[in-house]
Structures are given as structure tokens and as C-alpha cells.
Design an enzyme around this catalytic site. Sequence first.
Site, PDB file in Angstrom:
ATOM      1  N   ASN A 224     -59.461  46.688 -16.261  1.00  0.00           N
ATOM      2  CA  ASN A 224     -59.341  47.198 -14.625  1.00  0.00           C
ATOM      3  C   ASN A 224     -58.915  48.611 -14.579  1.00  0.00           C
ATOM      4  OD1 ASN A 224     -56.505  47.326 -14.508  1.00  0.00           O
ATOM      5  ND2 ASN A 224     -56.376  45.066 -15.222  1.00  0.00           N
ATOM      6  N   GLY A 287     -42.432  43.364 -13.102  1.00  0.00           N
ATOM      7  CA  GLY A 287     -43.940  43.086 -13.654  1.00  0.00           C
ATOM      8  C   GLY A 287     -44.945  43.985 -12.737  1.00  0.00           C
ATOM      9  N   ALA A 289     -47.608  45.539 -14.150  1.00  0.00           N
ATOM     10  CA  ALA A 289     -48.628  45.540 -15.064  1.00  0.00           C
ATOM     11  C   ALA A 289     -49.949  44.770 -14.261  1.00  0.00           C
ATOM     12  CB  ALA A 289     -48.831  45.056 -16.329  1.00  0.00           C
ATOM     13  N   ASP A 293     -56.544  38.535 -15.691  1.00  0.00           N
ATOM     14  CA  ASP A 293     -56.348  37.297 -15.516  1.00  0.00           C
ATOM     15  C   ASP A 293     -57.078  36.299 -16.227  1.00  0.00           C
ATOM     16  OD1 ASP A 293     -54.525  37.343 -13.353  1.00  0.00           O
ATOM     17  OD2 ASP A 293     -56.200  37.851 -11.909  1.00  0.00           O
ATOM     18  N   ASP A 320     -49.552  33.703 -17.382  1.00  0.00           N
ATOM     19  CA  ASP A 320     -48.914  34.447 -16.381  1.00  0.00           C
ATOM     20  C   ASP A 320     -47.395  34.920 -16.752  1.00  0.00           C
ATOM     21  OD1 ASP A 320     -47.556  35.331 -14.137  1.00  0.00           O
ATOM     22  OD2 ASP A 320     -49.087  34.478 -13.181  1.00  0.00           O
ATOM     23  N   PHE A 337     -45.589  42.126  -8.281  1.00  0.00           N
ATOM     24  CA  PHE A 337     -46.411  43.015  -7.457  1.00  0.00           C
ATOM     25  C   PHE A 337     -47.672  42.081  -7.299  1.00  0.00           C
ATOM     26  CE2 PHE A 337     -45.393  47.602  -7.501  1.00  0.00           C
ATOM     27  CZ  PHE A 337     -44.438  47.585  -8.037  1.00  0.00           C
ATOM     28  N   LYS A 351     -47.409  34.026  -3.331  1.00  0.00           N
ATOM     29  CA  LYS A 351     -47.107  34.356  -4.720  1.00  0.00           C
ATOM     30  C   LYS A 351     -45.737  34.299  -4.954  1.00  0.00           C
ATOM     31  CE  LYS A 351     -51.021  36.796  -5.775  1.00  0.00           C
ATOM     32  NZ  LYS A 351     -51.918  38.221  -5.910  1.00  0.00           N
ATOM     33  N   LYS A 355     -44.776  31.578  -7.846  1.00  0.00           N
ATOM     34  CA  LYS A 355     -44.396  32.048  -9.142  1.00  0.00           C
ATOM     35  C   LYS A 355     -42.783  32.100  -9.037  1.00  0.00           C
ATOM     36  CE  LYS A 355     -48.340  35.341  -9.530  1.00  0.00           C
ATOM     37  NZ  LYS A 355     -48.810  36.053 -10.674  1.00  0.00           N
TER      38      LYS A 355
END
Length: 416
Positions: A224, A287, A289, A293, A320, A337, A351, A355
Site C-alpha cells: 500500500n 499501531g 503501521a 488486511d 489483526d 490508527f 474500531k 478492537k
Amino acid sequence: MRCPANPLGWCKLVRMQIQRHKILLGVTGGIAAYKSADLVRRLREREFDVRVVMTSGACEFVTPLTFQALSGNLVHRDLFDEQAESAMGHIQLARWADYVLVAPATADFMAKLAGGRADDLLTTLCLATTAPLILAPSMNKQMWRNVATSNNLRLLLSRGVRVIGPVEGDQACGDKGEGRMTEPADIAEVMHRWVGRGCLSGLSVLVTAGPTQEALDPVRYLSNHSSGKMGYAVAAAAADAGATVKLVSGPTSLATPFGVERFSAVSALDMHRCVMENILGSNIFIGAAAVADYSPAEPAEKKIKKSSDGISISLHKTRDILADVASLKSRPFTVGFAAETENVETYARSKLSSKGIDLIAANDVSKSDRGFESNDNELYLYWKGGSKVLGLGPKIQVARKFIDVIADLYHEKYPA
Ligand code: C5P
């Protein structure tokens, strides 16, 4: 202790309590020694107590009297000066210092330090002190590039020595290039940040940054646009705030920030493994980075040949990392993020809860002047019971404000 008028006032209180740090300023024999006179002033303006140690080479460029007048303290020069030793012996001086800053640090001084020499007062103090050692190198660009200097630098960095600069520009010898001592005001600013904003002092922070690469075959991968700049800025800001920082980085071309220990990972699986190996003892996990996925279910062992019909590749979901860290039994304060293109708050908050993390930083990647490869960013922070916008600015500035918020929330959750 918390400021009643400002529930997020922890950093400011710490700043007030630890104002007068003691800096032992070593001046070695380079042409930039004259700038160190200004450095003394700049450091004192920043509320540092400064004592100066000069090498004999430095005394050829500037008189000790200049430094005495500016620092308000006797200048130390000689290991065998009975008078100076009886006033404050070299071991006492080594203990007095909270920080030892050598500016300018010549190539010769760096070589002596790398070799563990103790043949004058300054090198002896550097060996005898337990205070963090910071160098501001200054030398001709060829000397800076010389492999001997590079090897000494690498060795010193591996021992935890921090280095400010050098910077590029005109040199006294007429050359132009990298080797100029960082400007005194900038050195004082860096010292102020390292010392004065210690809102993460004593804490360990693990940061992920950059993209991951998921192999399709030995020559191709899925990835990406993440440049890693935001994650690196966050790692640098955490180190500046006094934390011990480990950075698990996907492939990027960025230099490791000073004072940060970097681990390299390529795929999402590598990154997951590296984070789990290093998470124990971390107080805070960030996190940043852009972890893939999906990853090719079965990467080909040999290069995939062109086919006129096209090919289909089966992808499986990666693990994850952020959610796995957040579900650890003894988990760190966990920050994630979210890159969103619409409904930023709704998606970010969902999220945050799915998470199970403490804080999420969302950015709107639909805007071209921020995020991903840009040098600027704007962050929307959400946590249970609160939110804050960190306005558009250079990533390092936004990262510093972000670290302040993380520190405040961390100390609120885990009061000392
Ligand atoms: O779910 P989404 O990918 O949008 O979440 C982004 C956040 O989750 C980022 O903090 C990213 O570093 C983290 N993440 C992760 N492991 C993954 C995917 C995302 O740690 N496999």
C-alpha cells in the site's frame, strides 16, 4: 497530582517540577567552538544549569573566560588542576551532570570516545558519568563521510549515545555539505524537548510503522501507499518525551529516529511475530503501521508466468496485530490508527470498541494534502468519553501533540 483547572495537565506539572536540569557542556577543538558560547546562552535561557569543560584544542579557538562569563561557573580544563579538583573533582563533576552534551564534537573526539580513551578531563568525564551522552558533531564533510568516522558513530549509537546533527551547509574550509554543527538554538530546542517534555519518562513504548509487503511470488508483492512518516514521527516524539522506544517497521526508506531501537518486518505475519516478541514490558503500544488486511494464501515458489486469460489469486485474512495486543491478558495502553474517507467519527469509534483499544487516531485520507505520503497530517482523536482534533501541521509537530494526549490518558488510567 493534577491541575484542577486542566484535567489533562500532567505534562505541564512535570515540566514545572523538573525545570533546572544540569548540563555538562564539553567543548572540543573545532571551528564551531565559537558557536558554543551562544549555545551556553541558549541553554541557560531554557533554564538549564550549565558547566563547561574545554579541551586544550577548544582553548585555541575560544578563551575559557568567555564560557566562564556566559555560564556563570568556573570552566574546567585540566584533569590534574589541583585547584579545580579541590573545588569540584572530576568524579564529582561526572556525578553532578544530568546530561553530558559535547558540542562541537570533533572526529578526533568521537574516535577517542569510541575507543574508550580517558586521556584528558572531558574523555575521563564521559567514561565516569552515568548521565546520557549527547554529541553535536562538527567537521569537514569528507571527515564526516569517512568510513572510520561512520564506524565510530555506529559504535557510539549502539551504546546509546545520542547525536544531534550535523547539518548541511557552508563549511569554514570553503566546502559545502554535511558536517556543520547544528545551530545552537536548535540544539537547545532538542535538549529542551528531550529533557523538559519527559511526560513518558520511564515508560516503554512499542510502535509499528510503514506498509507491509505480502509476497505473490519471489518477485512480486501486494502493498500500500504508506510512507511510514507518521509512525516514525510518533516514535521520535515518544523518544523525545523520555520513553524507551522500539519501532517495528515495514519496508521504508526512512532513517531510524535517534534514540529509537528499530526492528524490520516485511509481511503482516513478520510484523505480528516481531510485535509479539517485543510486547512484554511495553507500557504503551501504538499501531501506526498500514498492515495488509489480506495476504496471498499460497505465494508461488517460482515466478508466476504471464497468462493470456488473467489469473485469480486467493487471499486470506491477516491477523489483526492491534486487536491481538489489546486482547493480551496483561495488555499495554493500546492506541490504533484509522484511515477513513467518510463518516470519520462513526467508523473510528466503531474500531475503538471492536478492537478493544484505549485511543484511536483517525485521518481523512480522502484529502490530498495530508496522510499517507504527505509530510503533513491532521488527526481526529477519539477515546471513551472524549475527543480532540490535532490540526493540520508537519507530522512531527502533530506527533508531539499526539504523544502529550497519550501521556495524559495513560497517567489518568494508571495514576502513579
Ligand atoms: O481495521 P483497520 O485496518 O482499519 O485498522 C487500522 C488499525 O489496525 C491500525 O492501527 C493498524 O496498525 C492496525 N492493524 C493491525 N493489524 C492488521 C490490520 C490493522 O495492527 N492486520
